[in-house]
Design a protein around this motif. Structure first.
Motif, PDB file in Angstrom:
ATOM      1  N   GLU A  62       0.881  -1.121   0.006  1.00  0.00           N
ATOM      2  CA  GLU A  62       0.106  -0.001   0.116  1.00  0.00           C
ATOM      3  C   GLU A  62       1.046   1.296  -0.117  1.00  0.00           C
ATOM      4  O   GLU A  62       1.711   1.537   1.123  1.00  0.00           O
ATOM      5  CB  GLU A  62      -0.864  -0.017   1.152  1.00  0.00           C
ATOM      6  CG  GLU A  62      -1.953  -1.157   1.288  1.00  0.00           C
ATOM      7  CD  GLU A  62      -2.863  -1.028   0.251  1.00  0.00           C
ATOM      8  OE1 GLU A  62      -3.240  -0.226  -0.376  1.00  0.00           O
ATOM      9  OE2 GLU A  62      -3.667  -2.209   0.046  1.00  0.00           O
ATOM     10  N   SER A  64       0.609   4.424   0.285  1.00  0.00           N
ATOM     11  CA  SER A  64       0.758   5.448   1.262  1.00  0.00           C
ATOM     12  C   SER A  64       1.243   4.931   2.697  1.00  0.00           C
ATOM     13  O   SER A  64       1.959   5.745   3.394  1.00  0.00           O
ATOM     14  CB  SER A  64      -0.565   6.286   1.636  1.00  0.00           C
ATOM     15  OG  SER A  64      -1.612   5.465   2.164  1.00  0.00           O
ATOM     16  N   ALA A  65       0.933   3.614   3.012  1.00  0.00           N
ATOM     17  CA  ALA A  65       1.543   3.240   4.265  1.00  0.00           C
ATOM     18  C   ALA A  65       3.024   2.956   3.996  1.00  0.00           C
ATOM     19  O   ALA A  65       3.931   3.226   4.833  1.00  0.00           O
ATOM     20  CB  ALA A  65       1.086   1.660   4.500  1.00  0.00           C
ATOM     21  N   ARG A  91      -0.698  15.840   3.255  1.00  0.00           N
ATOM     22  CA  ARG A  91      -1.537  14.578   3.104  1.00  0.00           C
ATOM     23  C   ARG A  91      -2.696  14.400   2.482  1.00  0.00           C
ATOM     24  O   ARG A  91      -3.380  13.569   1.453  1.00  0.00           O
ATOM     25  CB  ARG A  91      -1.835  13.964   4.514  1.00  0.00           C
ATOM     26  CG  ARG A  91      -0.592  13.464   5.148  1.00  0.00           C
ATOM     27  CD  ARG A  91      -0.820  12.694   6.342  1.00  0.00           C
ATOM     28  NE  ARG A  91       0.364  12.049   7.016  1.00  0.00           N
ATOM     29  CZ  ARG A  91       0.791  12.197   8.203  1.00  0.00           C
ATOM     30  NH1 ARG A  91       0.168  13.320   8.838  1.00  0.00           N
ATOM     31  NH2 ARG A  91       2.035  11.591   8.784  1.00  0.00           N
ATOM     32  N   ARG A  92      -3.617  15.800   2.491  1.00  0.00           N
ATOM     33  CA  ARG A  92      -4.788  15.868   1.743  1.00  0.00           C
ATOM     34  C   ARG A  92      -4.611  15.827   0.113  1.00  0.00           C
ATOM     35  O   ARG A  92      -5.296  15.086  -0.834  1.00  0.00           O
ATOM     36  CB  ARG A  92      -5.603  17.145   2.191  1.00  0.00           C
ATOM     37  CG  ARG A  92      -6.682  17.555   1.210  1.00  0.00           C
ATOM     38  CD  ARG A  92      -7.386  18.888   1.607  1.00  0.00           C
ATOM     39  NE  ARG A  92      -6.665  19.880   0.856  1.00  0.00           N
ATOM     40  CZ  ARG A  92      -6.651  20.355  -0.058  1.00  0.00           C
ATOM     41  NH1 ARG A  92      -7.522  19.857  -0.982  1.00  0.00           N
ATOM     42  NH2 ARG A  92      -6.012  21.277  -0.738  1.00  0.00           N
ATOM     43  N   ASN A  95      -3.756  12.336  -1.163  1.00  0.00           N
ATOM     44  CA  ASN A  95      -4.858  11.637  -1.145  1.00  0.00           C
ATOM     45  C   ASN A  95      -5.814  12.214  -2.391  1.00  0.00           C
ATOM     46  O   ASN A  95      -6.300  11.427  -2.976  1.00  0.00           O
ATOM     47  CB  ASN A  95      -5.789  11.695   0.040  1.00  0.00           C
ATOM     48  CG  ASN A  95      -5.163  10.514   0.903  1.00  0.00           C
ATOM     49  OD1 ASN A  95      -5.412   9.400   0.822  1.00  0.00           O
ATOM     50  ND2 ASN A  95      -4.454  11.057   1.966  1.00  0.00           N
ATOM     51  N   TRP A  96      -5.725  13.317  -2.681  1.00  0.00           N
ATOM     52  CA  TRP A  96      -6.436  14.115  -3.788  1.00  0.00           C
ATOM     53  C   TRP A  96      -6.095  13.512  -5.037  1.00  0.00           C
ATOM     54  O   TRP A  96      -6.684  12.981  -5.880  1.00  0.00           O
ATOM     55  CB  TRP A  96      -6.219  15.635  -3.886  1.00  0.00           C
ATOM     56  CG  TRP A  96      -6.581  16.232  -4.898  1.00  0.00           C
ATOM     57  CD1 TRP A  96      -6.062  16.273  -6.264  1.00  0.00           C
ATOM     58  CD2 TRP A  96      -7.820  17.119  -5.022  1.00  0.00           C
ATOM     59  NE1 TRP A  96      -7.056  17.146  -6.930  1.00  0.00           N
ATOM     60  CE2 TRP A  96      -7.906  17.629  -6.331  1.00  0.00           C
ATOM     61  CE3 TRP A  96      -8.623  17.703  -4.160  1.00  0.00           C
ATOM     62  CZ2 TRP A  96      -8.987  18.533  -6.793  1.00  0.00           C
ATOM     63  CZ3 TRP A  96      -9.531  18.625  -4.511  1.00  0.00           C
ATOM     64  CH2 TRP A  96      -9.807  18.922  -5.821  1.00  0.00           C
ATOM     65  N   ASP A  99      -6.657   9.537  -5.143  1.00  0.00           N
ATOM     66  CA  ASP A  99      -7.711   9.047  -5.018  1.00  0.00           C
ATOM     67  C   ASP A  99      -8.810   9.605  -6.245  1.00  0.00           C
ATOM     68  O   ASP A  99      -9.048   9.216  -7.278  1.00  0.00           O
ATOM     69  CB  ASP A  99      -8.509   9.256  -3.812  1.00  0.00           C
ATOM     70  CG  ASP A  99      -9.950   8.743  -3.813  1.00  0.00           C
ATOM     71  OD1 ASP A  99     -10.540   7.745  -4.332  1.00  0.00           O
ATOM     72  OD2 ASP A  99     -10.724   9.444  -3.003  1.00  0.00           O
ATOM     73  N   LYS A 100      -8.857  11.134  -6.056  1.00  0.00           N
ATOM     74  CA  LYS A 100      -9.917  11.869  -7.070  1.00  0.00           C
ATOM     75  C   LYS A 100      -9.195  12.055  -8.333  1.00  0.00           C
ATOM     76  O   LYS A 100      -9.864  11.565  -9.439  1.00  0.00           O
ATOM     77  CB  LYS A 100      -9.881  13.156  -6.609  1.00  0.00           C
ATOM     78  CG  LYS A 100     -11.266  14.008  -7.277  1.00  0.00           C
ATOM     79  CD  LYS A 100     -11.200  15.309  -6.521  1.00  0.00           C
ATOM     80  CE  LYS A 100     -12.178  16.073  -7.241  1.00  0.00           C
ATOM     81  NZ  LYS A 100     -13.423  15.894  -7.371  1.00  0.00           N
ATOM     82  N   TYR A 138      -9.637  20.624 -15.476  1.00  0.00           N
ATOM     83  CA  TYR A 138      -9.927  20.862 -14.054  1.00  0.00           C
ATOM     84  C   TYR A 138      -9.088  20.798 -13.033  1.00  0.00           C
ATOM     85  O   TYR A 138      -8.863  21.694 -12.238  1.00  0.00           O
ATOM     86  CB  TYR A 138     -11.467  20.353 -13.696  1.00  0.00           C
ATOM     87  CG  TYR A 138     -11.628  20.560 -12.103  1.00  0.00           C
ATOM     88  CD1 TYR A 138     -12.426  21.489 -11.634  1.00  0.00           C
ATOM     89  CD2 TYR A 138     -11.564  19.168 -11.427  1.00  0.00           C
ATOM     90  CE1 TYR A 138     -12.727  21.710 -10.559  1.00  0.00           C
ATOM     91  CE2 TYR A 138     -11.964  19.407 -10.107  1.00  0.00           C
ATOM     92  CZ  TYR A 138     -12.546  20.591  -9.646  1.00  0.00           C
ATOM     93  OH  TYR A 138     -12.884  20.542  -7.925  1.00  0.00           O
TER      94      TYR A 138
END
Lengths: 221, 221
Positions: A62, A64-65, A91-92, A95-96, A99-100, A138
């Motif tokens: 994983e 991020s781990a 970290r936000r 993850n952005w 993930d997004k 975007y």
């Protein structure tokens, strides 16, 4: 030596390769064709995904781990800022992108163009390519807006947020899916990060059957 | 008071609710219908997702970034073990559930049964329901195997891995998608975590139009 099981254009693997190189941790790269569901690999990592890192007698999975482990065990140079407020922003954004951005852009463009061909699961779906091409605009605009106010994506130091974004961008650039004319802040940011020594190994990847555009390796693109 | 913008059955929100309650951080819960793309919400959190936490003058987004922030700023009781090796295992499993389990199980079962109805985007796709029902068996078996050797999923203390798994399980249990007879270790683990005070707020959620099974709130199910 430590071993990183990876796929050359996987942005999650590229993120970890950048972290390892920046922290000057040498690893042997082992290409793992995860879609072949190799039993020896699955026994080590039941998630069946790359990156997987064998290091210090451990099997790490994983991305991020793995990142947090590397940041804790090899703190220099740091890829998270000091202070909880700045860390949560880095970290936000990690993850952005994982993930997004991954869901809206990388999966629609890179996975349609490259992974389907590698795995022999068909041709690119033109609706997904269109969706990815639309969505990335975007995201580039959002990054450009962040970079109006900041030197790096999460603030005034280079962090894991930059490496995560650059990992996705570099894979997409390999298949020529980045419009570098859209935003000068983003282009200038990428030129800075691309010129780091940690980036060299990524730029030398050659994926059989896929030829990157000329500007892919050019530091003055 | 701090404010958590959430959706009652979102496992990512439930994970953060468990963390907040375990660390005794009081928050006001605000239900955000993310599919309505409320502009005031998007302006605060351009990712447009829940959970979003307003705390200490900050706007925090992305559940794993929020978790790390809470762990750093309110360290007691800890939800990550000491020692890099144990921490990477807890984070690996957090990601296992938020990525692999989410993709293979939660999206196929919960989102088909609940989110589609809430958002008015159609009826459950029976192939997805079947895929989710098949995939969850493998995950329960894997958890049962981990719990043969360990008191909690990531080792001998309760960690964020347990809260992440329990968040997904509790949402799926609300729609009666967990076969509690499949593995006694998993059932016993869930009974232990369900009886914690931090779990109470989750069990009292009532989602209009969806009635949970009788055993949902029963601590001796």
């Amino acid at each position: 030596m430590h071993r990183l099981y990876h796929q050359p254009l996987s942005p999650f693997c590229r993120k970890i390769r950048l972290v390892l190189a920046e922290k000057r941790i040498e690893v042997q790269l082992i290409e793992e064709k995860v879609w072949e569901k190799n039993l020896d690999f699955l026994r080590l990592n039941p998630a069946g995904k790359v990156p997987m890192l064998r290091m210090n007698g451990l099997i790490l999975a994983e991305s991020s781990a793995i990142f947090e482990y590397l940041e804790e065990t090899v703190p220099e140079p740091p890829l998270l800022p000091r202070g909880a407020e700045a860390r949560v922003e880095a970290r936000r954004l990690m993850n952005w992108f994982d993930d997004k951005f991954h869901h809206e852009v990388t999966a629609n463009l890179l996975y349609e163009r490259v992974n389907k061909k590698l795995e022999g699961t068909g041709y690119p779906d033109s609706r997904k390519i269109q969706a990815g091409s639309k969505n990335i605009k975007y995201h580039i605009d959002y990054m450009g807006w962040l970079l109006e106010k900041r030197d790096w994506l999460a603030g005034n130091m280079m962090t894991i947020a930059d490496f995560t974004a650059a990992a996705h961008f570099s894979s997409l650039d390999y298949v020529n899916d980045i419009d570098w004319l859209r935003n000068k802040n983003v282009k200038e940011w990428y030129a800075r990060i691309k010129s780091r020594p940690a980036f060299r190994s990524l730029l030398s990847d050659q994926l059989s059957g896929f030829v990157p555009p000329d500007h892919y390796t050019d530091l003055d693109f």
